[in-house]
Structure formats: C-alpha cells, structure tokens
Scaffold this motif. Sequence first.
Motif, PDB file in Angstrom:
ATOM      1  N   ASP A  31       0.886  -1.163   0.000  1.00  0.00           N
ATOM      2  CA  ASP A  31       0.000   0.000   0.000  1.00  0.00           C
ATOM      3  C   ASP A  31       0.921   1.209   0.000  1.00  0.00           C
ATOM      4  O   ASP A  31       1.444   1.616   1.044  1.00  0.00           O
ATOM      5  N   HIS A  39      -7.733   1.388   3.310  1.00  0.00           N
ATOM      6  CA  HIS A  39      -7.673   0.360   2.267  1.00  0.00           C
ATOM      7  C   HIS A  39      -6.970  -0.891   2.789  1.00  0.00           C
ATOM      8  O   HIS A  39      -7.410  -2.024   2.543  1.00  0.00           O
ATOM      9  N   THR A  40      -5.864  -0.698   3.507  1.00  0.00           N
ATOM     10  CA  THR A  40      -5.119  -1.842   4.028  1.00  0.00           C
ATOM     11  C   THR A  40      -5.960  -2.654   5.004  1.00  0.00           C
ATOM     12  O   THR A  40      -5.951  -3.898   4.974  1.00  0.00           O
TER      13      THR A  40
END
Length: 332
Positions: A31, A39-40
């Motif tokens: 990432d 998002h991670t």
Amino acid sequence: MDRPQHDPVLLDRVVALLRPALDRDGAVLVDATLGLGGHTEAVLASCSLARVVGIDRDPRALDLARERLAPHGDRFAGVHAVYDEIPDVLADLGLDAVDGVLFDLGVSSMQLDVADRGFAYAVDAPLDMRMDGGPDDHRPTAADVLNTYSAAELTRVLRDYGEEKFARKIAAAVVRRREQEPFTTSARLVELLYDEIPAPARRTGGHPAKRTFQALRMEVNDELAVLRRAVPAAIDAISVGGRVVVESYHSLEDRLVKQAFTAATRSEVPPDLPFVPEGSEPALRLVTRGAEKADAAETAANPRAASVRLRAVERVRPRPDARTDSRTGAAS
C-alpha cells in the motif's frame, strides 16, 4: 486533537481488484500511500492469506495507521518512505517481488483535517503543505513558494497543477502583496483569491481556493515527478498474476498513470503482422476498461470521490530478470 477521519474511495472495488492477486499463501501487497490505513484494513480483513507493507511519507499518519492495524499483528508492516522508493523498501525487506501495489494519490483526509498542516483553506494555518513536515524535512514550504517564485513560475504552477484559469492574475497579485508583507498563513492567501477571482467564477467549481491550494501542495511535494518514477517501479515489482491499482484525483496524475499502463500493455510486434509470435505478447494486461469512476451515491456521501479515476493492470508474463519463486516454483 480529534482523531482524523477518512472514508476510503471506491473501497469495495479496490479490494475486488486486488483480491485475485492476493488469494494465495504468503501474498504481499504494497500500500504505497498508506494514509490512515483504510484500504489496508479492508484488504487484511478480506484477503486472509495476504500481508501488507504500508508506505507513507507522513510520520503522523504512519503512527495512526500502525495503531489502527495492530490487531493484524505481523501481517502488517509500516515503512516511512516516499512511494517512489518502492525498490529500496522491497530490497530492505528481502522481497524480490510482490503480488500487488496500491496507490491512492493526492492529499489524505488526515492532512486536510488536521489544521496545523496548512493543506486546508477552511481554517487559518501556517502555509506548510509538506507531506512529511517533520523537523528533519528542510524542503521549501508553500510559503517559500509564494514568497520566492517569480510571477512566471507561480503562473506555471497554478496553471499546470491547479488548472486555474486566473493563474496569471493570481500570480501577479501574490508578487505585489508579498512586497508589503510575506505570506505566512493560509487566511491571507484565501483573502487574495477572493479578491482576484471574479464573482461569477467563484460561484461555480467549488471553493475558489481549491485549485491554488492543490497546485501549491503538488509543487511543494514534487508529486508528479514522484509518481512518474513510482508507477514504472510498481509495475516492475509485481510477479505474474500481480496487479497494480491506482486511484488518481487530478487529470495530470491520471494521464501519467494511463501512459505508463499503455506502455506496459502494448505489444512490440508491428501492427500489420497477422499474428503475435509466441513470447512477444505484452507482459501486462489492462484489468479496467479505461478509467472507472465513483457512482452518484458514493460521490454524494463522500465528495472527495467526485474526481477519482481508477485504473488497474495485471502481469501475465514474467519479468525479464525474474527469479524462481520459492513459494510456487514459478518465475516471479
């Protein structure tokens, strides 16, 4: 200080694009723009076999992301770096290749929401805008740009990075006013922009300071040059089946991504050849058809999604320098 908030853009679609590449034991995602880790976090929850290396140039964001992602243990590792340093980060971790790279470009919600960073025009704050901004960061600030660039240089920055139609007028006003007093905080710049941008133009296209602040941020952090190096590095880093997913929010960013993806997926065979000889196929393929956008519902719920452009590519042939992957026995 309240904890910064962040609503990741196109979260479900990003995870769906990455999942096929991460659906194997030991898969690794980089990432490259970790931010607060939204998002991670979604990838770690959805892709149980994967781990994530999160890169961010902002130490404060990295600390908050580490705290948020601590429940995932050693499946997450945070690295303080700029995202064009992907090759160095992977070398330091002993990784020859990875299975995915994600970029969510532009300024993070944390940087916009924390007043003393100077990214936001809604509150008066020092004109800094350095994404690192720590005591060891000696790069010029946004105030330095305003106070030292010539009118021609300021015009270029505002026109190219902010797509500001009144760039020349604003630049001339900045040069006049800094002779009376240097620019140090955002409120004085916002006041100038209200004075220089005609009233009819102020009533459309969002806040009149939006384009100028974006342009200064991109100049201070050298964002396009970093991206120009980072996307090819990401493409080189992925193994067969690996994917690079990019969310852009500026036309120049999206153009650079499109050009890099087009070059990586183009066949070198002459177009008039009736077939593509074996071994001459492109090394990558486009996963998205053009640039995908957020739908009306997401844009209404999260205005920052309005300008997003999402693109993805997948490696289908080994890299020329690929080593054998000890996990699968295949070339990476």
